[in-house]
Design a protein around this motif. Sequence first.
Motif, PDB file in Angstrom:
ATOM      1  N   PHE A  33      28.272  50.087 -78.619  1.00  0.00           N
ATOM      2  CA  PHE A  33      29.590  49.763 -79.175  1.00  0.00           C
ATOM      3  C   PHE A  33      30.656  50.781 -78.777  1.00  0.00           C
ATOM      4  CE2 PHE A  33      27.120  52.397 -81.988  1.00  0.00           C
ATOM      5  CZ  PHE A  33      27.991  53.428 -82.274  1.00  0.00           C
ATOM      6  N   CYS A  34      30.287  51.791 -78.020  1.00  0.00           N
ATOM      7  CA  CYS A  34      31.183  52.948 -77.816  1.00  0.00           C
ATOM      8  C   CYS A  34      31.906  52.878 -76.491  1.00  0.00           C
ATOM      9  CB  CYS A  34      30.365  54.237 -77.877  1.00  0.00           C
ATOM     10  SG  CYS A  34      31.339  55.703 -77.501  1.00  0.00           S
ATOM     11  N   LYS A  72      21.327  53.854 -80.536  1.00  0.00           N
ATOM     12  CA  LYS A  72      21.941  55.075 -81.032  1.00  0.00           C
ATOM     13  C   LYS A  72      21.132  56.336 -80.733  1.00  0.00           C
ATOM     14  CE  LYS A  72      25.083  57.238 -83.144  1.00  0.00           C
ATOM     15  NZ  LYS A  72      26.493  57.272 -82.859  1.00  0.00           N
ATOM     16  N   TYR A 126      34.873  55.002 -76.520  1.00  0.00           N
ATOM     17  CA  TYR A 126      35.766  56.156 -76.618  1.00  0.00           C
ATOM     18  C   TYR A 126      35.310  57.338 -75.778  1.00  0.00           C
ATOM     19  CZ  TYR A 126      32.862  55.965 -80.891  1.00  0.00           C
ATOM     20  OH  TYR A 126      31.846  55.775 -81.784  1.00  0.00           O
ATOM     21  N   ILE A 127      34.083  57.256 -75.221  1.00  0.00           N
ATOM     22  CA  ILE A 127      33.662  58.331 -74.314  1.00  0.00           C
ATOM     23  C   ILE A 127      34.528  58.360 -73.048  1.00  0.00           C
ATOM     24  CG2 ILE A 127      31.266  58.664 -75.054  1.00  0.00           C
ATOM     25  CD1 ILE A 127      30.443  56.666 -72.893  1.00  0.00           C
ATOM     26  N   CYS A 137      29.829  63.121 -73.724  1.00  0.00           N
ATOM     27  CA  CYS A 137      28.774  62.935 -74.707  1.00  0.00           C
ATOM     28  C   CYS A 137      27.428  62.949 -73.973  1.00  0.00           C
ATOM     29  CB  CYS A 137      28.975  61.589 -75.402  1.00  0.00           C
ATOM     30  SG  CYS A 137      27.534  61.037 -76.323  1.00  0.00           S
ATOM     31  N   HIS A 139      26.036  64.488 -83.156  1.00  0.00           N
ATOM     32  CA  HIS A 139      24.910  63.561 -83.010  1.00  0.00           C
ATOM     33  C   HIS A 139      23.660  64.200 -83.636  1.00  0.00           C
ATOM     34  CE1 HIS A 139      21.764  61.143 -81.064  1.00  0.00           C
ATOM     35  NE2 HIS A 139      22.702  60.233 -80.842  1.00  0.00           N
ATOM     36  N   TRP A 156      24.777  61.623 -74.570  1.00  0.00           N
ATOM     37  CA  TRP A 156      24.044  60.366 -74.621  1.00  0.00           C
ATOM     38  C   TRP A 156      24.840  59.272 -73.909  1.00  0.00           C
ATOM     39  CZ3 TRP A 156      19.681  58.188 -74.653  1.00  0.00           C
ATOM     40  CH2 TRP A 156      19.461  56.921 -75.177  1.00  0.00           C
ATOM     41  N   GLY A 157      25.962  58.934 -74.454  1.00  0.00           N
ATOM     42  CA  GLY A 157      26.877  58.004 -73.786  1.00  0.00           C
ATOM     43  C   GLY A 157      26.371  56.580 -73.659  1.00  0.00           C
ATOM     44  N   LYS A 158      25.374  56.184 -74.475  1.00  0.00           N
ATOM     45  CA  LYS A 158      24.763  54.862 -74.276  1.00  0.00           C
ATOM     46  C   LYS A 158      24.786  53.974 -75.507  1.00  0.00           C
ATOM     47  CE  LYS A 158      21.489  56.760 -70.945  1.00  0.00           C
ATOM     48  NZ  LYS A 158      20.112  57.216 -70.811  1.00  0.00           N
ATOM     49  N   CYS A 159      25.485  54.359 -76.559  1.00  0.00           N
ATOM     50  CA  CYS A 159      25.571  53.472 -77.727  1.00  0.00           C
ATOM     51  C   CYS A 159      26.365  52.229 -77.304  1.00  0.00           C
ATOM     52  CB  CYS A 159      26.265  54.187 -78.877  1.00  0.00           C
ATOM     53  SG  CYS A 159      25.416  55.711 -79.357  1.00  0.00           S
ATOM     54  N   SER A 175      35.392  62.830 -78.798  1.00  0.00           N
ATOM     55  CA  SER A 175      34.641  61.616 -78.479  1.00  0.00           C
ATOM     56  C   SER A 175      33.231  62.008 -78.076  1.00  0.00           C
ATOM     57  CB  SER A 175      35.369  60.838 -77.395  1.00  0.00           C
ATOM     58  OG  SER A 175      36.665  60.534 -77.869  1.00  0.00           O
ATOM     59  N   GLY A 176      32.484  62.476 -79.041  1.00  0.00           N
ATOM     60  CA  GLY A 176      31.137  62.999 -78.828  1.00  0.00           C
ATOM     61  C   GLY A 176      30.799  63.912 -79.984  1.00  0.00           C
TER      62      GLY A 176
HETATM   63  S1  SF4 Z   1      28.895  56.678 -80.291  1.00  0.00           S
HETATM   64 FE1  SF4 Z   1      28.837  58.916 -80.173  1.00  0.00          FE
HETATM   65  S2  SF4 Z   1      26.744  59.372 -79.464  1.00  0.00           S
HETATM   66 FE2  SF4 Z   1      27.113  57.214 -79.008  1.00  0.00          FE
HETATM   67  S3  SF4 Z   1      27.880  57.200 -76.897  1.00  0.00           S
HETATM   68 FE3  SF4 Z   1      29.670  57.247 -78.235  1.00  0.00          FE
HETATM   69  S4  SF4 Z   1      30.197  59.423 -78.437  1.00  0.00           S
HETATM   70 FE4  SF4 Z   1      28.083  59.310 -77.646  1.00  0.00          FE
END
Ligand code: SF4
Length: 234
Positions: A27-28, A133, A30-31, A20, A95, A22-25, A64-65
């Motif tokens: 709560f995520c 986000k 799954y990356i 992804c 995104h 971004w990779g910085k949300c 996952s992205g």
């Molecule tokens: S929620 Fe989506 S945009 Fe945010 S880090 Fe995870 S995969 Fe990337």
Amino acid sequence: MERYSILPNREIVLLKSTPCFWGKCIFCDYIKDNSTDTAAINRINREILNQVTGKKRALEVINSGSCFELPAATLSAIKEVIVAKNINKLYLESHWQYRSRLAAMRDFMEIPIIFKVGIETFDDDFRNKILNKNTHFHDVAEVRAYFDSPCLLVGIKGQTEEMISKDIELLIKHFNYGTVNVFTENTTAVQRDTELIKWFSNKYGHLKKYPDIDVLYHNTDFGVGERKENNNEQ
Ligand code: SF4
């Protein structure tokens, strides 16, 4: 990890992708499924796509992205499956930052695409300052101009009933499609608010009557992904 499932109105595959952007949300996690080994990604994705039968004439592809992080060979494999299995509707996820590329993807796939976008909440502060986000827009109309189906997140500590009510109201009023993900605790530090989730499930049970709005109480309710246990089952 389950990567293929069949829902009442579509088949769904969870493919592997490059990281992804971004990779910085906050709560995520799954990356962690992302990889930089493009050859392996394409091989695995081909095997997953081989399971698609075309029985529902509709296919959802998640990774996952964003779909733009799927390698070109995987995108071609998706298109081959669409043609071979007579699929006439595709669901993809992206995104917000890739919004200028959606039209090109629609042209490439040559069938109608329902584009999903992880909005999480229409509350700008909570979305960007808390959830991190990186999704900045002026109003719902701007989202609607690009995307068909917002994904909302419900049940994170810090969210309020008012915020969630407004999100659901905007979803129903402006979109034909949507997904409400009730937050499942994972390897991040983000916490689930079980009282808020109880309130949500009582107040919004009627969302079931909308055939194109999916409410997922577990991250595996689509039949794909890795099961994580919630502290308080709903
Ligand atoms: S929620 Fe989506 S945009 Fe945010 S880090 Fe995870 S995969 Fe990337």
